[in-house]
Design a protein around this motif. Structure first.
Motif, PDB file in Angstrom:
ATOM      1  N   ALA A 239       3.163  73.178   5.762  1.00 37.94           N
ATOM      2  CA  ALA A 239       1.845  72.712   6.210  1.00 37.94           C
ATOM      3  C   ALA A 239       1.093  72.033   5.068  1.00 37.94           C
ATOM      4  N   ALA A 240       1.156  72.603   3.868  1.00 37.06           N
ATOM      5  CA  ALA A 240       0.488  71.985   2.720  1.00 37.06           C
ATOM      6  C   ALA A 240       1.135  70.656   2.357  1.00 37.06           C
ATOM      7  N   LEU A 241       2.451  70.570   2.509  1.00 37.11           N
ATOM      8  CA  LEU A 241       3.149  69.324   2.202  1.00 37.11           C
ATOM      9  C   LEU A 241       2.760  68.212   3.159  1.00 37.11           C
ATOM     10  N   SER A 242       2.559  68.542   4.432  1.00 39.80           N
ATOM     11  CA  SER A 242       2.168  67.515   5.406  1.00 39.80           C
ATOM     12  C   SER A 242       0.759  66.992   5.158  1.00 39.80           C
ATOM     13  N   ARG A 243      -0.106  67.790   4.555  1.00 42.73           N
ATOM     14  CA  ARG A 243      -1.480  67.364   4.291  1.00 42.73           C
ATOM     15  C   ARG A 243      -1.644  66.715   2.925  1.00 42.73           C
ATOM     16  N   ALA A 244      -0.582  66.700   2.119  1.00 39.51           N
ATOM     17  CA  ALA A 244      -0.686  66.142   0.767  1.00 39.51           C
ATOM     18  C   ALA A 244      -0.527  64.628   0.741  1.00 39.51           C
ATOM     19  N   THR A 245      -0.095  64.022   1.830  1.00 38.59           N
ATOM     20  CA  THR A 245       0.129  62.580   1.857  1.00 38.59           C
ATOM     21  C   THR A 245      -1.191  61.822   1.708  1.00 38.59           C
ATOM     22  N   GLY A 246      -1.231  60.909   0.749  1.00 42.29           N
ATOM     23  CA  GLY A 246      -2.409  60.082   0.536  1.00 42.29           C
ATOM     24  C   GLY A 246      -3.436  60.648  -0.405  1.00 42.29           C
ATOM     25  N   LYS A 247      -3.292  61.909  -0.809  1.00 41.95           N
ATOM     26  CA  LYS A 247      -4.250  62.502  -1.736  1.00 41.95           C
ATOM     27  C   LYS A 247      -3.899  62.120  -3.173  1.00 41.95           C
ATOM     28  N   GLN A 248      -4.911  62.152  -4.048  1.00 39.51           N
ATOM     29  CA  GLN A 248      -4.736  61.714  -5.428  1.00 39.51           C
ATOM     30  C   GLN A 248      -4.925  62.851  -6.435  1.00 39.51           C
ATOM     31  N   ASP A 249      -5.034  64.083  -5.990  1.00 36.25           N
ATOM     32  CA  ASP A 249      -5.145  65.193  -6.924  1.00 36.25           C
ATOM     33  C   ASP A 249      -3.791  65.458  -7.571  1.00 36.25           C
ATOM     34  N   PRO A 250      -3.751  66.110  -8.740  1.00 35.72           N
ATOM     35  CA  PRO A 250      -2.476  66.315  -9.450  1.00 35.72           C
ATOM     36  C   PRO A 250      -1.419  67.029  -8.627  1.00 35.72           C
ATOM     37  N   ARG A 251      -1.821  68.008  -7.832  1.00 30.24           N
ATOM     38  CA  ARG A 251      -0.847  68.752  -7.028  1.00 30.24           C
ATOM     39  C   ARG A 251      -0.213  67.851  -5.974  1.00 30.24           C
ATOM     40  N   SER A 252      -1.012  67.036  -5.296  1.00 30.19           N
ATOM     41  CA  SER A 252      -0.468  66.141  -4.277  1.00 30.19           C
ATOM     42  C   SER A 252       0.408  65.056  -4.894  1.00 30.19           C
ATOM     43  N   LEU A 253       0.031  64.556  -6.066  1.00 27.94           N
ATOM     44  CA  LEU A 253       0.856  63.558  -6.747  1.00 27.94           C
ATOM     45  C   LEU A 253       2.192  64.154  -7.163  1.00 27.94           C
ATOM     46  N   TRP A 254       2.164  65.389  -7.627  1.00 29.57           N
ATOM     47  CA  TRP A 254       3.424  66.057  -7.986  1.00 29.57           C
ATOM     48  C   TRP A 254       4.329  66.219  -6.767  1.00 29.57           C
ATOM     49  N   LEU A 255       3.759  66.593  -5.633  1.00 32.32           N
ATOM     50  CA  LEU A 255       4.547  66.728  -4.409  1.00 32.32           C
ATOM     51  C   LEU A 255       5.077  65.374  -3.948  1.00 32.32           C
ATOM     52  N   GLY A 256       4.260  64.317  -4.083  1.00 27.28           N
ATOM     53  CA  GLY A 256       4.722  62.990  -3.682  1.00 27.28           C
ATOM     54  C   GLY A 256       5.888  62.501  -4.517  1.00 27.28           C
ATOM     55  N   LYS A 257       5.845  62.717  -5.825  1.00 29.33           N
ATOM     56  CA  LYS A 257       6.961  62.314  -6.680  1.00 29.33           C
ATOM     57  C   LYS A 257       8.226  63.091  -6.353  1.00 29.33           C
ATOM     58  N   MET A 258       8.085  64.372  -6.080  1.00 31.82           N
ATOM     59  CA  MET A 258       9.261  65.171  -5.749  1.00 31.82           C
ATOM     60  C   MET A 258       9.840  64.761  -4.402  1.00 31.82           C
ATOM     61  N   ARG A 259       8.971  64.412  -3.463  1.00 33.81           N
ATOM     62  CA  ARG A 259       9.461  64.037  -2.134  1.00 33.81           C
ATOM     63  C   ARG A 259      10.215  62.705  -2.165  1.00 33.81           C
ATOM     64  N   GLN A 260       9.945  61.873  -3.140  1.00 35.39           N
ATOM     65  CA  GLN A 260      10.657  60.607  -3.240  1.00 35.39           C
ATOM     66  C   GLN A 260      12.121  60.794  -3.611  1.00 35.39           C
ATOM     67  N   ARG A 261      12.442  61.896  -4.283  1.00 38.10           N
ATOM     68  CA  ARG A 261      13.815  62.084  -4.748  1.00 38.10           C
ATOM     69  C   ARG A 261      14.531  63.262  -4.094  1.00 38.10           C
ATOM     70  N   ARG A 262      13.809  64.101  -3.328  1.00 34.96           N
ATOM     71  CA  ARG A 262      14.448  65.255  -2.699  1.00 34.96           C
ATOM     72  C   ARG A 262      14.080  65.323  -1.225  1.00 34.96           C
ATOM     73  N   HIS A 263      14.882  66.074  -0.471  1.00 33.41           N
ATOM     74  CA  HIS A 263      14.635  66.260   0.958  1.00 33.41           C
ATOM     75  C   HIS A 263      13.341  67.062   1.161  1.00 33.41           C
ATOM     76  N   PRO A 264      12.596  66.784   2.251  1.00 33.62           N
ATOM     77  CA  PRO A 264      11.342  67.521   2.477  1.00 33.62           C
ATOM     78  C   PRO A 264      11.525  69.035   2.535  1.00 33.62           C
ATOM     79  N   ASN A 265      12.656  69.515   3.071  1.00 29.12           N
ATOM     80  CA  ASN A 265      12.881  70.960   3.106  1.00 29.12           C
ATOM     81  C   ASN A 265      13.015  71.531   1.697  1.00 29.12           C
ATOM     82  N   VAL A 266      13.676  70.795   0.813  1.00 25.92           N
ATOM     83  CA  VAL A 266      13.813  71.239  -0.569  1.00 25.92           C
ATOM     84  C   VAL A 266      12.448  71.267  -1.247  1.00 25.92           C
TER      85      VAL A 266
END
Length: 298
Positions: A239-266
């Motif tokens: 649920a937190a991952l689905s709401r992180a799209t488009g946000k610019q806080d450090p936590r959301s940016l970290w999740l966005g970078k990880m999602r570019q190289r790994r599967h969403p389940n990972v």
């Protein structure tokens, strides 16, 4: 006074409190750690000998005894989980019975409720009166389960509002009232974990390791510990991952970078692992949640 060892089974936490009040030192051991010490066949004498041998191991891990309040909150969660499972089974049965008569309802419980209301109130859909009466009974049973689950949800929210620790854990993205209260009820003595990684391993959120001969081999998560807690942590992370799209806080940016190289389940499991470590750090230090520190080491 002496050292008393017991398996962490039904009633163990009660007897641990009673024996502790009498002055004894009580250590609860998970049954999976006692099994390797059982010699020959399984009986009461061999089990007692195995527990005695396991208690004396210097590297043995023990289960922290729970208080009466923790057991009460845990009982609320267990009853709610059983009711949710009963509702899932009931919904599947209704959909299966209706499909045998050519009525297909989507796997959405809201659509099932609307479909049942139409079927029970209609008389020109080709269904027999006996089947319509059965659907009416199942509809009442589903409504009763919804009412009981809602009552337990209100009870959990009330526990969440009155607990300062739960309020602090609720500030973490992906940890809501259900997850926070379940964690507080299950953790018990936080001193039994040396660090956050041990707490995450206790939840089964770390890789399974099969290393030998100096060769490290890591697989998927170990899935050890309480499946209910692990499921709540992973679903909350999704649920937190689905709401992180488009946000610019450090936590959301970290999740966005990880999602570019790994599967969403990972990514969801990685976030659940990080949340578990944050929970341990907040509980042991009685600290408030700071989003900037949660991604400082990433």
């Amino acid at each position: 006074a002496c050292l008393v060892g017991m398996e962490a089974s039904n009633g163990a936490h009660y007897w641990a409190r009673v024996l502790t009040e009498l002055g004894h030192q009580v250590r609860l051991i998970s049954p999976q750690f006692v099994t390797p010490y059982v010699k020959s066949n399984k009986n009461d004498q061999n089990d007692a000998e195995a527990i005695c041998e396991a208690v004396g191991r210097p590297s043995m891990r023990f289960v922290p005894p729970k208080s009466t309040d923790q057991l009460a909150v845990q009982a609320v969660h267990r009853i709610r989980r059983r009711l949710v499972a009963d509702r899932v089974r009931l919904v599947n049965q209704i959909r299966g019975l209706l499909s045998e008569h050519g009525i297909v309802i989507a796997r959405d419980i809201a659509q099932l409720r609307r479909g049942l209301a139409v079927i029970v109130g209609s008389i020109n859909d080709g269904l027999g009166e006996m089947l319509r009466a059965l659907m009416r009974e199942l509809q009442e049973e589903l409504s009763e389960l919804d009412t009981r689950i809602a009552a337990h949800d209100r009870r959990i929210r009330e526990i969440f509002r009155t607990s300062e620790q739960c309020q602090r854990l609720g500030k973490i993205e992906g940890v809501g009232p259900v997850t926070a209260t379940a964690l507080i009820a299950a953790v018990g003595d936080r001193s039994c974990f040396k660090n956050g990684r041990q707490f995450a391993a206790w939840l089964g959120l770390v890789p399974k390791q099969r290393s030998s001969g100096g060769r490290a081999r890591l697989f998927g998560i170990s899935k050890r510990g309480d499946r209910y807690l692990r499921t709540l942590m992973i679903h909350g992370a999704r649920a937190a991952l689905s709401r992180a799209t488009g946000k610019q806080d450090p936590r959301s940016l970290w999740l966005g970078k990880m999602r570019q190289r790994r599967h969403p389940n990972v990514v969801a499991v990685a976030l659940a692992n990080k949340n578990a470590r944050i929970v341990w750090a907040m509980l042991t230090g009685d600290a408030a949640y700071e989003p900037a520190l949660s991604v400082k080491a990433a």
